[in-house]
Structures are given as C-alpha cells and as structure tokens.
Design an enzyme around this catalytic site. Sequence first.
Site, PDB file in Angstrom:
ATOM      1  N   ASP A 183       0.850  -1.186   0.000  1.00  0.00           N
ATOM      2  CA  ASP A 183       0.000   0.000   0.000  1.00  0.00           C
ATOM      3  C   ASP A 183       0.892   1.245   0.000  1.00  0.00           C
ATOM      4  O   ASP A 183       1.613   1.502   0.973  1.00  0.00           O
ATOM      5  CB  ASP A 183      -0.908  -0.008   1.231  1.00  0.00           C
TER       6      ASP A 183
ATOM      7  N   ARG B  21     -18.127   2.674   8.444  1.00  0.00           N
ATOM      8  CA  ARG B  21     -16.824   2.357   9.043  1.00  0.00           C
ATOM      9  C   ARG B  21     -16.096   3.668   9.296  1.00  0.00           C
ATOM     10  O   ARG B  21     -15.761   4.388   8.358  1.00  0.00           O
ATOM     11  CB  ARG B  21     -16.008   1.457   8.116  1.00  0.00           C
TER      12      ARG B  21
ATOM     13  N   SER C 215      -3.138  -5.388   7.796  1.00  0.00           N
ATOM     14  CA  SER C 215      -4.449  -4.970   8.285  1.00  0.00           C
ATOM     15  C   SER C 215      -5.019  -6.120   9.101  1.00  0.00           C
ATOM     16  O   SER C 215      -5.279  -7.201   8.560  1.00  0.00           O
ATOM     17  CB  SER C 215      -5.388  -4.632   7.122  1.00  0.00           C
TER      18      SER C 215
ATOM     19  N   HIS D  63     -13.025   5.498   9.640  1.00  0.00           N
ATOM     20  CA  HIS D  63     -11.646   5.249   9.238  1.00  0.00           C
ATOM     21  C   HIS D  63     -10.782   6.334   9.873  1.00  0.00           C
ATOM     22  O   HIS D  63     -10.801   7.494   9.457  1.00  0.00           O
ATOM     23  CB  HIS D  63     -11.558   5.291   7.712  1.00  0.00           C
TER      24      HIS D  63
ATOM     25  N   GLU E 181       1.830  -3.393   4.246  1.00  0.00           N
ATOM     26  CA  GLU E 181       0.830  -3.085   5.272  1.00  0.00           C
ATOM     27  C   GLU E 181       0.196  -4.360   5.798  1.00  0.00           C
ATOM     28  O   GLU E 181      -0.165  -5.254   5.044  1.00  0.00           O
ATOM     29  CB  GLU E 181      -0.263  -2.168   4.718  1.00  0.00           C
TER      30      GLU E 181
ATOM     31  N   HIS F 269      -3.611   3.238  10.808  1.00  0.00           N
ATOM     32  CA  HIS F 269      -5.026   3.593  10.799  1.00  0.00           C
ATOM     33  C   HIS F 269      -5.835   2.681  11.709  1.00  0.00           C
ATOM     34  O   HIS F 269      -5.423   1.558  12.015  1.00  0.00           O
ATOM     35  CB  HIS F 269      -5.587   3.530   9.372  1.00  0.00           C
TER      36      HIS F 269
END
Length: 512
Positions: free
Chosen positions: A103, A246, A110, A248, A108, A162
């Site tokens: 990314d 969601r 997640s 973010h 990344e 994040h």
Amino acid sequence: MITVHRVMGAETEFGLSQPGNPGANPMRDSARVVDAYAGPRGLKSSQSFWDFETESPLADARGFLMNVADADVSQLTHLPAEAVEAEYLANVVTENGARYYVDHAHPEYSSPEVLTPRDLVTYDRAGDLVALASVRRLAATDAPVNLYKNNTDSKGASYGTHENYLVERTVDFDDLVAGLIPFFVTRQILCGSGRVGIGREGETPGFQISSRADFFEAQVGLETTLRRPIVNTRDEPHADPDRYRRLHVIIGDATLAEPATLVRFGSTALVLGLIEAGLAPRIELADPLQALWDVSHDLQLSTRLPLADGSHLTALEIQDLYWSACREQAGDDPETQEVLAEWRRFLDGLAADPTTLADSIDWVAKWVLLDGYRQREGLSWDHPKLALIDVQYHDVRPEKGLFHKLERAGRITRLTTLEEVEAAVTTPPEGTRAYLRGLAVTRFSDALVAASWDSLVFDAGTAGLVRLPMSEPRKGTRALLAERLADVDDVDGLLTALGVTRLSAKTQERRL
C-alpha cells in the site's frame, strides 16, 4: 450503557529500508516483503487475489462521490491497475483472516476484525510477527530489508497507522465530527509514539509527543496521504451500507507499548458509544489544527487550548471530561472497566509526572530513553545520533529494536504472552467473519479465487465463480460454523453447508 465491545481493526504501514541501498525501489521491496511471508506458507499473493468489487474509497460520508479525475492516484485503491508501478502490488489473506499487502510503497498489515481492545492488542501484535517473519526470510537474500513500526522517516515523509470502528449508520456524521475532533486532538497524550524533531522534516530541534501531528492539514476530508484530515470522511463500510458506516481513523501513531494500544482503541470505542447515545461532551476548539500541533509540541502538557466560546482547557482537562462522561455511562463488564482504569491511570500519571508512565506510553518511554542519553553525552536535540535512536526504537527485530529490549528488561509492561500472539498469527478471531475468511484460506485455498473483508470468491467448477457475500461482520463466526463445517473438506461441501446456490454467480447473503 456504553461498552468497549465493537467491531474494530488496525492497519499498519511499516517503514522500510534496504541496508546499503538507499536508492532501492520501495514498491518492489514491499512486494518482496509480502511474498517472502506468503511463499513459504503456501499463501496466494497477487494483485488480483483481493476482491475489489465492493470497494468505494471515493465515497464521502458527507454525501457525495469524488470524481476519479479529481482524486490523487493514492486514493484509487479500488482500481489497482491505476496505481504507480502496479506490477509490484501484492495481496495476501493470512491464516488469521488479516490482509498483508503493498500500500503506497509500504508493506501493510491490516488486522482481522475483532470485538474488544484486548483482542485488538493481540492481533495487532501478531502483525509484528508477520513483519518479522518477512525480515527473517529476506535476511538470507542478497537484498535484505528492515521494517520499522513507525510513522515517519524524519525526512518529510509520513506513512499511516489507521484504525477502523464499525458505527451505526443512523448516527449523523456531523455529530461524529463534533464529538471526535477535540478527543483526537488531545488523545495523543495517551498514545503518541514520540518523535525527534519539530516540523515535517524535523527542521526545528526538539522532541514531540506525536509522530504524525505535524503532517495534518485539515479538520475534515477524504484524503489520507495529501491534506490529511483529523476526521477522515471515507464512506466505505466493508459491511451492509444501510446499517453501518466504518469510521476510518488516520490520525493515530503506531503504538508498540501494549497498554497504549489498549487505551488508544478502548477509549475511542467508548467515545463512539457516547456519540451514538448523544452524550458526548460539548467542546469546540477555536483552531483544532493549531491545537493538534500545540499539544504535540508541549511535553509539559500545560498549554491551554482556546475554545470557540473564549475559554481555555488543557489537553489533560479535555481528556478528563471525556473520561468522566464515559465512566458515567459505562457498563460493568470487565473489558470496559479495564480500559476505564487504564485511561484513568494514564491521566493521573501524566498530571503528576509523565515519566512514571515510561512503562506504558511510547512517547514517554522514548523521551526518557533519549533524554537520558542526550544528557549523558552532552548532545543537542538535533544531533544525528538521536534521530537514529528514534528510528531504532521501532525496528521489528527483537535483537535490534530498542522497544523490544526495554520490554524484555521489564521496563515496558506487556499485556499479552508470546504464546498468545504466536497463536494469533495462524488462528483467526472466533467472534467475527474473520473466522470464515481464515478458514477459507487454510482449508479451501485451492478453490479460493479472491477474498476481501466482505466477500469470498470460489471456483465452483462447472457452476463457475461464486461470490459469497459477508456483509455482516458478526456472522461467519466459530459459534455459527464450526460444527456445520467440521466434516467438510472441499468447496462443494462448503457451499452446500452454507446454503449457497452454485448455479449462478449471483449469490445472496446467507445466514452464516
């Protein structure tokens, strides 16, 4: 009553370097990092393995859709072919239901969806072991790569850590913005990771609380890499859009200290409960962006932030107002009470003497470490050695990373055990759809063509491709599926057990 129980997840973009080769292609190296993990484990890794069918990163929670022509290429995550050097994109779904991919020139991780901050700490930490496995594998090649769980290279570049929280669609987005901005501006005192240098490029000598604060330029917006906003408006729920949004969150730092990660996610989950109930403190900062920077630069935590009504509050006072409101409305379940107790401990310690929290908060641990070294060696804050120590704190290798050395020495509190984290690398959470996603990867990988947060795509033979939608994050769980799938060993049996019609590629949501 409000609780910390909520669907949530973490995203970590790791800093990357190839020793001895500063001109190395970061996209290529990021792909090598992901593939180095996937290959030995037999996991599929390709640009096309992720199912982008339902993704909509240009949808804005304020009620509009950004035109593709107006978007920066970094926002076109649903159009991977448009990405710079798209040939280096890699996408992997790991055994625990997480996503590991390239990314924006960074690898990344997640995390899979979880339901409590405690589980989030465990699965976020599992991502560190995934990154470490990649580093170990590449160490034996002629182009080794090091990874860092941080947010800036101190040369003007920043990359994200994040957070994601599922919120009821009925909540007005303006209420979310109003309730979250003062909280996010001041939350950094609880969970900042610290940074040497003031300003984007660290051009002013000093140390600050947050590694990300100086890179934010807007209060509200859709972007994540340009004009970063305090509250991000991406309306991409990865779930039933009629029921959920969601949230973010792009403003957090990468926390290594587990108590800080617990408070980061737990306090935010509680504040979201306040906002959903219409009970959030009514605080309006006169200039949220200036306040964000001022809080990060104030190690004494004494700056009085101007409010729109002409009064002033410190970051500690604002956080105390949020804590008090949460305590008044909180349920008595152990998970919620643990977060409230830790949040309170943080606030009391920061008010009395921040250094007493060097065992729990990264910015304090790093500040104590760096300032002690600086004074012993007689160095100014702009000395290059301090910047190197800053980066070394975040190295994912236990033998190199200063955080890991402090933790092993008992100077930073650990909430998990190594055994729990190692198990989380290969075992998905049981209470969300991540259980089914992880099961598909481990038991039905031959027929699994693509996957995403809210879908699985299988090759059903003569019936063609079948997309299995998973728009309810609390379905697809172990409790619902373990017994039904105990004796299933092929995709036909899986689809039959789930009640999926294989005669058409147009499937409907099933009771999973």
